[in-house]
Design a protein around this motif. Structure first.
Motif, mmCIF file in Angstrom:
data_model
loop_
_atom_site.group_PDB
_atom_site.id
_atom_site.type_symbol
_atom_site.label_atom_id
_atom_site.label_comp_id
_atom_site.label_asym_id
_atom_site.label_seq_id
_atom_site.Cartn_x
_atom_site.Cartn_y
_atom_site.Cartn_z
ATOM 1 N N TYR A 92 23.890 -2.160 -8.493
ATOM 2 C CA TYR A 92 22.746 -1.248 -8.628
ATOM 3 C C TYR A 92 23.212 0.204 -8.682
ATOM 4 O O TYR A 92 22.799 0.963 -9.557
ATOM 5 N N GLU A 152 25.013 0.833 -12.055
ATOM 6 C CA GLU A 152 24.156 0.799 -13.237
ATOM 7 C C GLU A 152 23.006 1.795 -13.177
ATOM 8 O O GLU A 152 22.473 2.181 -14.207
ATOM 9 N N ARG A 153 22.614 2.187 -11.996
ATOM 10 C CA ARG A 153 21.485 3.112 -11.827
ATOM 11 C C ARG A 153 21.961 4.384 -11.112
ATOM 12 O O ARG A 153 21.432 4.770 -10.087
ATOM 13 N N SER A 158 12.795 3.420 -7.276
ATOM 14 C CA SER A 158 14.186 3.042 -7.030
ATOM 15 C C SER A 158 14.288 2.081 -5.849
ATOM 16 O O SER A 158 15.050 1.113 -5.888
ATOM 17 N N GLN A 177 11.228 7.954 -15.682
ATOM 18 C CA GLN A 177 12.585 7.876 -16.202
ATOM 19 C C GLN A 177 13.139 9.270 -16.493
ATOM 20 O O GLN A 177 14.260 9.607 -16.094
ATOM 21 N N ALA A 199 19.285 6.991 -10.192
ATOM 22 C CA ALA A 199 18.438 6.580 -9.076
ATOM 23 C C ALA A 199 19.223 6.699 -7.771
ATOM 24 O O ALA A 199 18.704 7.188 -6.761
ATOM 25 N N TRP A 200 20.466 6.275 -7.789
ATOM 26 C CA TRP A 200 21.311 6.373 -6.596
ATOM 27 C C TRP A 200 21.493 7.840 -6.202
ATOM 28 O O TRP A 200 21.465 8.187 -5.027
ATOM 29 N N GLU A 259 13.162 -1.369 -6.929
ATOM 30 C CA GLU A 259 14.169 -2.003 -7.781
ATOM 31 C C GLU A 259 15.362 -2.490 -6.969
ATOM 32 O O GLU A 259 15.887 -3.579 -7.215
ATOM 33 N N GLU A 261 13.620 11.273 -13.223
ATOM 34 C CA GLU A 261 14.828 10.824 -12.531
ATOM 35 C C GLU A 261 16.065 11.472 -13.144
ATOM 36 O O GLU A 261 16.958 11.936 -12.424
#
Length: 191
Positions: A92, A95-96, A60, A12, A99-100, A63, A15
């Motif tokens: 996704y 919200e992420r 990622s 986490q 990660a994106w 997920e 990232e």
């Protein structure tokens, strides 16, 4: 702290740092400091900065696949499956965002194992879309199915990048935009 929990914490924070600074500028010292562990502990878990990045990307990818697969469960038509899958993708990336960010900044990662991991993420999504299409569409040859799935993945990636510049575009609105274009071309082949 149990190993699995510590690893999740490290991923986490890594990232976050990779997304903030980029892979090249990110330092293992900063990641270790933010996590509250020693730098050697990071190396014990991931062996290298690239290993840590690869673990972040793999997480990622898993997920994203889980979110997409869950979204299309129970869809009763091709249109519903496509809409649900697209919405899951756009939710996704909203919200992420960190990660994106890792997944889309591949040019900075060329020459590292990360570029292969990012391509594997695309391949995963293409395979999932092709599998769904085979179930819902009279699509013809496997080559045509794969080409169509590649088109969907590429188009959605570019739309996602565009959405970053337009924060007012919600996942539902992005899904509507994608459906307007994609469903028009696929509708006639739906069974």
């Amino acid at each position: 702290m149990p190993r699995a929990e510590r690893e999740r914490q490290m991923l986490q924070v890594a990232e976050e740092v990779f997304a903030e600074r980029g892979y090249v500028s990110a330092s293992m010292d900063e990641i270790a400091e933010r996590v509250g562990v020693s730098k050697p502990m990071l190396y014990e878990y991931f062996h290298s900065k690239e290993g840590l990045l690869l673990a972040c990307i793999a997480q990622s990818r898993a997920e994203l696949r889980e979110a997409t697969e869950e979204a299309v469960l129970g869809a009763t038509s091709a249109e519903e499956a496509l809409r649900r899958g697209l919405r899951a993708f756009f939710v996704y990336i909203r919200e992420r965002r960190q990660a994106w960010s890792l997944l889309r900044h591949e040019m900075a990662l060329i020459g590292t194992g990360a570029s292969d991991e990012i391509e594997e993420t695309r391949r995963q999504q293409t395979d999932l879309i092709a599998k769904l299409m085979t179930g819902y569409f009279g699509v013809g040859s496997p080559l045509r199915v794969e080409a169509t799935a590649e088109f969907v993945v590429g188009a959605c990636e570019r739309l996602a990048v565009w959405c970053e510049r337009h924060a007012e575009v919600t996942p539902d609105r992005a899904t509507d935009y994608a459906m307007d274009v994609l469903w028009t071309g696929l509708r006639e082949r739906a069974q």
